[in-house]
Design a protein around this motif. Sequence first.
Motif, PDB file in Angstrom:
ATOM      1  N   VAL A  42     -31.522 -17.173  38.577  1.00 29.77           N
ATOM      2  CA  VAL A  42     -31.543 -15.719  38.792  1.00 29.77           C
ATOM      3  C   VAL A  42     -32.935 -15.236  38.432  1.00 29.77           C
ATOM      4  O   VAL A  42     -33.726 -15.980  37.850  1.00 29.77           O
ATOM      5  CB  VAL A  42     -30.535 -14.940  37.903  1.00 29.77           C
ATOM      6  N   ALA A  43     -33.233 -14.019  38.735  1.00 30.75           N
ATOM      7  CA  ALA A  43     -34.524 -13.471  38.341  1.00 30.75           C
ATOM      8  C   ALA A  43     -34.320 -12.027  37.901  1.00 30.75           C
ATOM      9  O   ALA A  43     -33.353 -11.376  38.292  1.00 30.75           O
ATOM     10  CB  ALA A  43     -35.503 -13.536  39.499  1.00 30.75           C
ATOM     11  N   GLY A  44     -35.231 -11.567  37.068  1.00 35.33           N
ATOM     12  CA  GLY A  44     -35.148 -10.184  36.627  1.00 35.33           C
ATOM     13  C   GLY A  44     -35.603  -9.265  37.735  1.00 35.33           C
ATOM     14  O   GLY A  44     -36.313  -9.665  38.654  1.00 35.33           O
ATOM     15  N   ASP A  45     -35.171  -8.017  37.659  1.00 39.76           N
ATOM     16  CA  ASP A  45     -35.583  -7.068  38.701  1.00 39.76           C
ATOM     17  C   ASP A  45     -36.759  -6.217  38.246  1.00 39.76           C
ATOM     18  O   ASP A  45     -37.099  -5.237  38.900  1.00 39.76           O
ATOM     19  CB  ASP A  45     -34.402  -6.200  39.123  1.00 39.76           C
ATOM     20  N   GLY A  46     -37.357  -6.598  37.116  1.00 45.60           N
ATOM     21  CA  GLY A  46     -38.515  -5.840  36.661  1.00 45.60           C
ATOM     22  C   GLY A  46     -38.148  -4.631  35.835  1.00 45.60           C
ATOM     23  O   GLY A  46     -39.001  -3.991  35.247  1.00 45.60           O
TER      24      GLY A  46
END
Lengths: 333, 911
Positions: free
Chosen positions: A243-247
């Motif tokens: 997954v990745a962060g959305d900032g």
Amino acid sequence: MRWLSLFSLALSATGALAAKAPGKKTPEERFQLYHNKALSSSPVKLADASYRELTSTPRDYSVAVLLTAMDSRYGCQLCREFQPEWELLARSWTNGDRKGESRVVFGTLDFGDGRDVFMSLGLQTAPVLFFFPPSTGPHAAASSEPVRYDFSGGAQAADVVHNWLSKQLPDRPHPPIKRPINWMRWISTFVVLSGTLTACSVAWPYVLPVIQSRTVWAAITLISILLFTSGHMFNHIRNVPYVAGDGKGGISYFASGFQNQYGLETQIVAAMYGVLALSSISLAIKVPRMTDPRNQGIAFAAWFGVLFVVYSLLLSIFRGKNPGYTLSLPPFM
Amino acid sequence: MSQSSGKVKAGQLWSKNKDELTKQLGELKTELGQLRIQKIVSSGTKLTKIHDIRKSIARVLTVINAKQRAQLRLFYKDKKYLPLDLRAKQTRAIRRRLSAEDASRVLEKTKKRQTHFPQRKFAVKNQQIALSHCVTAMVDWKPLTSNLEREGQHHEPLQHRAIMSADPLQALADAGQGKSTRSVLRVLILTLIAGAAISSRLFSVIRFESIIHEFDPWFNFRATKYLVANGFYNFWDWFDDRTWHPLGRVTGGTLYPGLMVTSGAIYHALRALTIPVDIRNICVLLAPAFSGLTAIAAYLLTNEMTPSSSAGLLAALFMGITPGYISRSVAGSYDNEAIAIFLLVFTFYLWIKALKQGSMLWGALCALFYGYMVASWGGYAFITCLLPLHSFVLICMGRYSTRLYVAYTTWYALGTLASMQIPFVGFLPVKTSEHMPALGIFGFLQLLAFLDYVRSTIPSRQFQTFLWLFAGGTFGIGLLGLVIATSAGFIAPWSGRFYSLWDTGYAKIHIPIIASVSEHQPTAWPAFFFDLNMLIWLFPVGVYLCFQHLADEHVFIVVYALFGSYFAGVMVRLMLTLTPVVCVAAAIAISTLLDTYLNAKTPKPEDHQAAKEGSDGKKGKAGLKSSDKPVVGVYAIWGKSLMVSALAVYLLLFVLHCTWVTSNAYSSPSVVLASRLPDGSQHIIDDYREAYQWLRQNTREDAKIMSWWDYGYQIGGMADRPTLVDNNTWNNTHIATVGKAMSSSEEVSYPIMRQHEVDYVLVVFGGLLGYSGDDINKFLWMVRIAEGIWPDEVSERAFFTPRGEYRVDGEATETMKNSLMYKMSYYNYNNLFPPGQAADRMRGARLPEVGPTLSTMEEAFTSENWIIRIYKVKDLDNLGRDHMAAAAFDRGQKKKKSASKKKVPRVLRVE
């Protein structure tokens, strides 16, 4: 007179020694010294002084030095990964060339032993592999400056470094790498294999109905189809993040862009495909086989609703991936 | 001894244990012995007692024996075998009787006679009674084959079977009539579907023009023109000296000629019919025409899978308009896949047909089309591996049959011979690993056929077990031999493209040229959904339905589905081979749903309660668990109508999706680019053709053009000029040479270009327009491929900034700025902008104030939108200076001799 001559002999000898001692040993002596050291344990463990001595010019031999930081304080993962390969390379080279015909000395300088060398070379990172070509003799290079090996590709196998070294040392013998036989691995493979065989023969009567069960095969087939069609192989080949962060501190489940995806994203998609397929199967097979009209009605409505909503959701997710897409179904417009 | 006077009572003995009994037995025996001695010594005293004691001994022995047997019975209670003396004795006749299995054994001959000439069953014609059990032969009676009867039991009870038994003749007549109208309807629908398939592929012709697309089609087009102009034999021997300069290419022997020969044949056939059609139009429209045939082939294939006729039509529809297939078959996409997918599907259909009937004719037809497929597309290896795999799975399931033997051996023998006729394939079928499974299964089948024959003649269970073990052992040894032969080099190992399918990391490390092609990238999930829409989730449903009956042909679908989806996941372009099976499976799913919910008859609950109890436990073992129970039907009318309308909506959505995708994504020729102006009108960007036309008109006939290999075919096709490398990437070193020339500095590149007699260099630059497919974006692959051959001279690392970024602006590395590609791309680009404002719109980078300078070449042509830039390589300097010095002199920078000498050593001939 004899005494005198003896004395003068001794004097001249000491004089010769004295003349040498404050200066340097000849390159030949140095090579012999370090080559003998290497024969007992290669690569030679160096410190500040010995490093300077070994690499000083003029030299008619080559030196390959690995500057590393093995102490766990420095947390150099690459150093620790490369160290066994380096030792293997040095050992098999030195053992394959006991007479020193290739005239190479392998050395290792740890940061703990050679802080000054690191400082004077201005090294910020480790490991660094230097190759010092000979400055005199038949193989003398144009420049005595060391050649640096590029570790940008991560820790390399010994063979790759061996190739690189061989390229630096044309027309000299290149003793091949001899990997020791990994007994542990052979034994463990054998044990595991025989264990599996035994387990198979014991469990055979119980396993056989499972192998012959059509439902099991159907499940295996469907699961692998769902995996493949939801882009699992892409994850496997490209090593995409899970997954990745959305900032903004949250998690973004869906990668932006048509050619990107996250690990979790594919799992969500696979699950949705699975739900859609399951509800279709139920509608096609299960529902018309129910004998009670009321139960059948309820089951139909449930599966139908699931199918409709999930498909609509899938379309809306796809619209997120491909902004130009226009089609949609009611709940998630 | 004295106490043993009385008789022993059996009843008392039962309570004693074994030791006591043995003890008593001993005592009795000694007493008997003493009595016998007494009898000799002194006659007359109590000799009758001997009798009693003997009886007592017998009783004790009886009890001991009985107890022992009871214990043994207890011991053997759960064991598999009982000792002979514990078994039921019965009579001698019963013991010697045949077992049920042996009694029912029949000679092979008898078996055949029974299947071919079964006992005929008759029914009375006008009494409306089905006398299926009546076996007397009478005049006027209608024979019914027992085969029908059998089938009816296997499949689900269909209604028309009931009608048939009620009034056979009438029903037959009705069905016949319905059949003919149905087949007319079916032909009509199929024609419409083919029409839809063709017309949805014409977007590109309508939007743009009748033009050949992309890259590879240009070569195929050029080859076709050569074929049409020079005839077949010249084409076969064609040595093309205008590509791969200075090597040339034996084109006739290194291509798959199927496509060109097909369009050549069509061309000549049309001319013979006095319809003169331009060969270009045939080439442009070939793919749509064949897509219509593919739809029909999909219909035929699906009809083999399911008795429901709607499934076939749905499959044809799906096949016709699925974007996954349209992507490679729009008008103008004149590529091998255009005809290959039709051949793929049709070969599979013929295979299923051959397998089902065990017929040599169908097998030979299958081999024929397989040969055509081999002549057309490298993807034939998919068939070469899938058919053996299917056969292998069938054998593993214990479904070996003579039908399989006939179908497979016919296909393999003829098909391999056919494939070896293609020069490009030649002896590969017996040499390379990807063909080995087919050969292995061929041998294995021979073995099985032999064993099967032996088994039918020697009836012994142990012997058969031994034989099966023998078969397995031979298979294992064969596999081992294959591995050894491969490692010893007798058989070539998996070729790169094929191998990279299994070891997915292999290509990236070892063959960058394969990894660099965008269609060899793995597939992300949106691409699956984009290409197949709702079929992607109907696909597993169809596969699951195949598991219900799991006849031989359903096994094929399952195997195909598994491997097709794996391959499609690994490589984007193999989506093409997955699409047919997706269409078939999804059609089966949809038609099952439709058949269930479009049935107007509402079942009555009471009927089925009884039916349920009757049929419980009868079926069950073979099929899936979910389909154990009999089909009842759907009760609710609202449910039916809801489901049917929902399906209609889904199908409609699918059609909309396909149209949208085709029109937006797959109809661009990519030779001509379309863009939208701010007011929404379409603007055509035609830089490619502008540049190629310039080359054609302004350069010498034999001027050599160097460009990255992507554009080789287009230059050959449109500009008609010799190229150094093109899209047929057979020579990695030559491509790497071009890569090296592009990625090195001018001093290194110039000698390379001189050696290869390069006159012009063509680069594609998208910086002004924001066009993503340009050479700077592909540049890293050039570097990688060059590095693969010259690791010392080209280093990928040197093109990245120390922070690991790939930049083109002022921060770019020196190597990057000095590379020929960078210089050619950005040469004079600054002049378009006000000072300091130059920007690359593609990469969003601001360029340095001073642009690069070129001294060994000069700008010859730049297209309208700067997409194509062509440079002329300067000839050697007239005064014998090197170009750097000459250029510096021209610029008026007179340098010190020593300085210039030091900076530029004379390196004309370095390699």
